[in-house]
Design a protein around this motif. Structure first.
Motif, short mmCIF file in Angstrom:
data_model
loop_
_atom_site.label_atom_id
_atom_site.label_comp_id
_atom_site.label_asym_id
_atom_site.label_seq_id
_atom_site.Cartn_x
_atom_site.Cartn_y
_atom_site.Cartn_z
N THR A 1 -17.03 19.46 -43.73
CA THR A 1 -18.45 19.39 -43.55
C THR A 1 -19.03 20.68 -44.09
O THR A 1 -18.46 21.91 -44.08
N LEU A 2 -20.19 20.41 -44.57
CA LEU A 2 -21.13 21.57 -45.03
C LEU A 2 -22.15 21.79 -44.34
O LEU A 2 -22.84 21.04 -43.59
N GLY A 3 -22.71 22.98 -44.37
CA GLY A 3 -23.83 23.41 -43.39
C GLY A 3 -23.43 23.79 -42.08
O GLY A 3 -22.50 23.88 -41.41
N VAL A 4 -24.55 23.93 -41.13
CA VAL A 4 -24.42 24.24 -39.84
C VAL A 4 -24.94 22.84 -38.92
O VAL A 4 -25.77 22.57 -38.98
N SER A 5 -23.95 22.77 -38.04
CA SER A 5 -24.36 21.57 -37.04
C SER A 5 -24.42 22.10 -35.56
O SER A 5 -23.58 23.05 -35.24
#
Length: 482
Positions: A298-302
């Motif tokens: 996964t990429l980014g912030v969740s």
């Protein structure tokens, strides 16, 4: 000073004015539509107002960050939180992970096929620095193995199909190991070109790509959302090729070739080749254990919101858990999330003591975790934040040490200590504890757990303890308990 001629029409008024030739019937319809729109708008405003008032009455949410390098176990820890808090919702999404597990299986097969191709041309790459083999000429794959490779090559087309479906939900490509496969026909958002692994944007609802909409019932079984008649479903092809994949993975020369190239496939996230009978079954739906083991970068912030209840006082608190991408390129983006954070769960995969970062092969993964831990502990924005350390993947580390891989060869300061798990884990725990004592801007308690986050039972116990600890701490801060 400019003045405006009152005779000039206001552009906004002109835009919303009714047509000059509007009939009485059309006017009635327009007014009815405007009234309906206003009621909807007022309802939304009222809902927002209620939520704001409710938020003011409730205690401040508990904010937790999951930090650590890529493949440290952050996403798996989050899955454990979800399984602990909302098991029904977690299991309702198992069908979406079915395709990801199929993708994991094919990726493992691709890694083997690529390794066989390199082994058949030993001059193509220099020997792996982690390999104990001095010559690769003696481990060229035999004719039977290369024939099996040829028969399994079409299986890689399924990977393209799955990537294409994820492409419509915001996937990207990120560096992984070498791969000669050509996927140039896939859109840029999901292309897995030379040396790339598929990754999904954490802000995109990718799970809907593999789930059929429920029939309207409030609860449904995972089997209900799998389109078993989908002509592009890879399950049938994987079932047909199951025995050939088992022959490939069971071939004694495959293990030797992988070892000669420094590839420990069975230690990597998303490894399922030992469970092909189950995963390649005609109507396979993942178990909880399979979902926890599934690998999707996964990429980014969740952000994930959960309502947790204190079993002693019965007080419900909102937990906001942030899964922050661990790639080196993502780390500068961590800082904005440090504001007002209550706790950090830092995952250090100690099993990676003999591995290098995928992003930079010059850097040892354990050394990188130590450097990251030092940076987090010494950050003044976090000096009042509880930091909980997970020395993760202990099962893999124990297997490595038992097999004879020596920690001292990768960590010279380990010295002459015994090469067993108890000694090694005590040493590493002390190293991280010393960094906390020396680098923290203010005194802190050292919270440390030896974990295997794919072990549901033990991880649930640890997370439940952390939840209760955070609940009590925040209730004290809010003066709700003494």
């Amino acid at each position: 000073m400019f003045s405006r001629d009152d005779s000039d029409p206001d552009p906004i008024t002109a835009a919303i004015a009714p047509p000059h030739d509007e009939s009485p019937h059309e006017r009635q319809i327009r007014l009815l539509n405007e009234q309906t729109a206003k009621e909807v708008s007022d309802g939304i405003d009222e809902q927002i107002s209620r939520e704001r008032q409710q938020a003011k009455r409730e205690p401040k949410p508990v904010k937790i960050l999951l930090l650590g390098q890529s493949e440290s176990g952050k996403s798996t820890t989050l899955k454990n939180f979800q399984l602990m808090v909302a098991p029904q919702a977690f299991r309702a999404e198992r069908a979406s992970w079915r395709a990801i597990i199929h993708l994991n299986v094919i990726r493992s097969v691709r890694i083997i096929l690529d390794a066989l191709a390199r082994a058949s041309n030993p001059g193509e790459l220099p020997p792996s620095p982690r390999s104990s083999y001095s010559s690769r000429d003696s481990i060229r794959p035999d004719t039977d193995l290369m024939t099996l490779r040829t028969r399994l090559l079409p299986l890689l087309q399924i990977e393209d199909v799955l990537v294409q479906r994820l492409a419509n939900h915001g996937t990207q490509s990120v560096p992984d190991g070498p791969s000669p496969s050509d996927t140039s026909h896939i859109p840029m958002t999901a292309r897995r070109r030379h040396g790339k692994e598929v990754a999904v944007n954490s802000t995109v609802a990718w799970k809907s790509a593999f789930m059929r909409k429920p029939t309207g019932r409030e609860s449904f079984d995972s089997q209900d959302v799998v389109d078993w008649d989908d002509p592009n479903d890879p399950g049938a092809v994987l079932h047909a090729r199951r025995e050939e994949m088992q022959r490939l993975w069971g071939h004694p020369m495959v293990r030797t070739i992988l070892a000669s190239q420094g590839i420990r496939l069975h230690e990597s996230a998303g490894f399922f080749l030992d469970d092909l009978d189950t995963i390649c079954a005609p109507r396979y739906v993942p178990t909880d254990d399979h979902v926890l083991r599934a690998r999707l970068k996964t990429l980014g912030v969740s952000e994930h919101r959960m309502r947790l209840t204190d079993p002693q006082g019965g007080i419900t608190r909102q937990f906001h858990i942030f899964d922050v991408g661990g790639q080196r390129s993502m780390r500068p983006k961590w800082v904005p999330y440090f504001d007002d954070v209550d706790a950090i769960i830092f995952l250090a995969p100690i099993s990676a003591f003999d591995q290098a970062l995928a992003e930079d092969p010059r850097i040892n993964r354990l050394a990188d975790s130590v450097e990251l831990w030092t940076a987090v502990i010494s950050n003044k924005l976090l000096q009042n934040t509880n930091v909980i350390l997970f020395l993760n993947k202990v099962d893999i580390m124990q297997a490595k040490l038992t097999s004879g891989i020596k920690l001292v060869e990768y960590c010279p300061t380990y010295g002459r200590r015994p090469n067993d798990f108890d000694s090694a884990s005590r040493f590493l725990k002390k190293q991280f504890s010393t960094i906390l004592k020396q680098s923290s801007p203010s005194p802190r308690i050292f919270y440390c757990h030896l974990t295997n986050v794919i072990d549901v039972k033990s991880t649930t116990y640890v997370l439940a303890g952390i939840k209760d600890q955070m609940m009590r701490f925040n209730l004290k801060e809010s003066n709700l308990i003494l």
